[in-house]
Write a protein that holds these residues in place. Structure first.
Motif, PDB file in Angstrom:
ATOM      1  N   GLU A 257       7.621  12.486   2.795  1.00  0.00           N
ATOM      2  CA  GLU A 257       6.405  13.172   2.378  1.00  0.00           C
ATOM      3  C   GLU A 257       5.445  12.213   1.678  1.00  0.00           C
ATOM      4  O   GLU A 257       4.229  12.380   1.740  1.00  0.00           O
ATOM      5  CB  GLU A 257       6.768  14.330   1.452  1.00  0.00           C
ATOM      6  CG  GLU A 257       7.627  15.377   2.154  1.00  0.00           C
ATOM      7  CD  GLU A 257       8.424  16.236   1.196  1.00  0.00           C
ATOM      8  OE1 GLU A 257       8.211  16.114  -0.035  1.00  0.00           O
ATOM      9  OE2 GLU A 257       9.268  17.023   1.662  1.00  0.00           O
ATOM     10  N   GLU A 258       6.008  11.240   0.987  1.00  0.00           N
ATOM     11  CA  GLU A 258       5.256  10.157   0.352  1.00  0.00           C
ATOM     12  C   GLU A 258       6.065   8.885   0.542  1.00  0.00           C
ATOM     13  O   GLU A 258       7.301   8.920   0.549  1.00  0.00           O
ATOM     14  CB  GLU A 258       5.052  10.415  -1.146  1.00  0.00           C
ATOM     15  CG  GLU A 258       4.362  11.714  -1.508  1.00  0.00           C
ATOM     16  CD  GLU A 258       2.855  11.658  -1.331  1.00  0.00           C
ATOM     17  OE1 GLU A 258       2.299  10.530  -1.325  1.00  0.00           O
ATOM     18  OE2 GLU A 258       2.231  12.727  -1.196  1.00  0.00           O
ATOM     19  N   ALA A 259       5.395   7.742   0.682  1.00  0.00           N
ATOM     20  CA  ALA A 259       6.117   6.480   0.798  1.00  0.00           C
ATOM     21  C   ALA A 259       5.262   5.356   0.246  1.00  0.00           C
ATOM     22  O   ALA A 259       4.046   5.316   0.467  1.00  0.00           O
ATOM     23  CB  ALA A 259       6.509   6.192   2.243  1.00  0.00           C
ATOM     24  N   LEU A 260       5.907   4.459  -0.474  1.00  0.00           N
ATOM     25  CA  LEU A 260       5.225   3.355  -1.147  1.00  0.00           C
ATOM     26  C   LEU A 260       5.875   2.038  -0.762  1.00  0.00           C
ATOM     27  O   LEU A 260       7.099   1.898  -0.820  1.00  0.00           O
ATOM     28  CB  LEU A 260       5.293   3.543  -2.671  1.00  0.00           C
ATOM     29  CG  LEU A 260       4.712   2.429  -3.541  1.00  0.00           C
ATOM     30  CD1 LEU A 260       3.193   2.347  -3.357  1.00  0.00           C
ATOM     31  CD2 LEU A 260       5.060   2.663  -5.009  1.00  0.00           C
ATOM     32  N   ASN A 261       5.061   1.067  -0.369  1.00  0.00           N
ATOM     33  CA  ASN A 261       5.559  -0.263  -0.051  1.00  0.00           C
ATOM     34  C   ASN A 261       5.763  -1.066  -1.334  1.00  0.00           C
ATOM     35  O   ASN A 261       4.890  -1.091  -2.204  1.00  0.00           O
ATOM     36  CB  ASN A 261       4.559  -0.990   0.852  1.00  0.00           C
ATOM     37  CG  ASN A 261       5.070  -2.343   1.312  1.00  0.00           C
ATOM     38  OD1 ASN A 261       6.057  -2.438   2.033  1.00  0.00           O
ATOM     39  ND2 ASN A 261       4.390  -3.400   0.902  1.00  0.00           N
ATOM     40  N   LEU A 262       6.920  -1.683  -1.460  1.00  0.00           N
ATOM     41  CA  LEU A 262       7.184  -2.579  -2.585  1.00  0.00           C
ATOM     42  C   LEU A 262       7.019  -4.017  -2.100  1.00  0.00           C
ATOM     43  O   LEU A 262       6.361  -4.270  -1.106  1.00  0.00           O
ATOM     44  CB  LEU A 262       8.587  -2.336  -3.140  1.00  0.00           C
ATOM     45  CG  LEU A 262       8.840  -0.939  -3.717  1.00  0.00           C
ATOM     46  CD1 LEU A 262      10.247  -0.863  -4.303  1.00  0.00           C
ATOM     47  CD2 LEU A 262       7.803  -0.579  -4.777  1.00  0.00           C
TER      48      LEU A 262
ATOM     49  N   PRO B 196       0.820  -1.208   0.000  1.00  0.00           N
ATOM     50  CA  PRO B 196       0.000   0.000   0.000  1.00  0.00           C
ATOM     51  C   PRO B 196       0.853   1.258   0.000  1.00  0.00           C
ATOM     52  O   PRO B 196       2.079   1.186   0.140  1.00  0.00           O
ATOM     53  CB  PRO B 196      -0.764  -0.119   1.324  1.00  0.00           C
ATOM     54  CG  PRO B 196       0.219  -0.783   2.235  1.00  0.00           C
ATOM     55  CD  PRO B 196       0.953  -1.777   1.363  1.00  0.00           C
ATOM     56  N   ARG B 197       0.185   2.406  -0.144  1.00  0.00           N
ATOM     57  CA  ARG B 197       0.874   3.679   0.076  1.00  0.00           C
ATOM     58  C   ARG B 197       1.029   3.852   1.583  1.00  0.00           C
ATOM     59  O   ARG B 197       0.049   3.851   2.316  1.00  0.00           O
ATOM     60  CB  ARG B 197       0.084   4.830  -0.533  1.00  0.00           C
ATOM     61  CG  ARG B 197       0.049   4.795  -2.052  1.00  0.00           C
ATOM     62  CD  ARG B 197      -0.616   6.039  -2.612  1.00  0.00           C
ATOM     63  NE  ARG B 197      -2.038   6.100  -2.247  1.00  0.00           N
ATOM     64  CZ  ARG B 197      -2.804   7.181  -2.394  1.00  0.00           C
ATOM     65  NH1 ARG B 197      -2.289   8.292  -2.885  1.00  0.00           N
ATOM     66  NH2 ARG B 197      -4.073   7.154  -2.055  1.00  0.00           N
TER      67      ARG B 197
END
Length: 254
Positions: free
Chosen positions: A215-220, A155-156
């Protein structure tokens, strides 16, 4: 987005080692600060979830500017051994399907490797002329011109400097995440090692990234597929890994 309440960050285990690749800025991503958390209170963790303890303030991190280059490495064998590198870092990418093919939008060096998957949702991180941006994967529209690099995951973890994980699943695993900082001019690739049943939960990881200034983060992808290799170290994946990303660039200027 509702206004956040303030609360203390979720603690992280002393044995947790975070390897971060930052595409701009200098070494170190700032000290721990009190995070702003989504107003909806997370569910209490299951009783068998042991809280993690905060890591030391000096965590090794690598940063690069927006002139970074990204190369795609493909693997066909089951037991993947990441290649040795003299510069930069090799890190696992996003999700893959049952046929071990990349799942979700993947663009490397302006060429589309895998198509955008609206059903995957999550987020889409795009590296274009404006820098690094994260988009909502459920409503994203593929641009006519291919960006230099893009990857879809879920998820984000952080959206608009706020934690985007609203409940505690209690599931621990090794994890890989991308974090955007400095108005899209800095990208961190965070690799958190962990054996089966170890590592942070998604909420813990999101809290730690937000507290550190993401500020933004994305799970891989994570779990057994988590892997990385850099000139002085190696974290081999424990499971299938159809591809990895090799990121190289000069020292940052900011």
């Amino acid at each position: 987005m509702t206004s956040p309440d303030r609360r203390s960050p979720v603690p992280i285990h002393r044995s947790l080692r975070v390897l971060a690749l930052c595409f701009a800025g200098s070494f170190g991503c700032g000290g721990a600060v009190e995070p702003e958390v989504h107003r909806q209170e997370p569910e209490p963790p299951p009783s068998n979830v042991t809280p993690l303890v905060a890591p030391p303030p000096t965590v090794p991190r690598w940063r690069f500017g927006t002139d970074v280059s990204v190369a795609l490495l493909r693997f066909e064998e089951e037991n993947v051994r990441l290649p040795a590198v003299r510069r930069g870092v090799v890190v696992n990418g996003g999700f893959f399907d049952r046929e071990v093919r990349p799942k979700g939008w993947l663009v490397v060096d302006g060429a589309e490797v895998a198509s955008y998957d609206r059903s995957l949702g999550g987020g889409v991180l795009v590296f274009g002329d404006a820098g690094f941006e994260q988009h909502d994967g459920e409503i994203f529209e593929v641009p006519a011109a291919m960006p230099r690099f893009a990857i879809q995951g879920r998820p984000r973890l952080v959206v608009n400097s706020e934690i985007n994980i609203q409940s505690e699943s209690g599931r621990r695993a090794a994890r890989t995440a991308l974090c955007i900082r400095s108005g899209g001019q800095v990208l961190e690739v965070v690799v958190v090692p962990g054996e089966e049943g170890e590592g942070p939960t998604l909420l813990e990881l999101a809290t730690q990234l937000q507290a550190g200034g993401c500020e933004e983060a994305l799970n891989l992808d994570g779990g057994p597929s988590t892997g990385a290799r850099w000139p002085t170290g190696h974290l081999p994946p424990r499971g299938p890994l159809p591809y990895a990303l090799h990121l190289v660039g000069p020292p940052p200027t900011r």
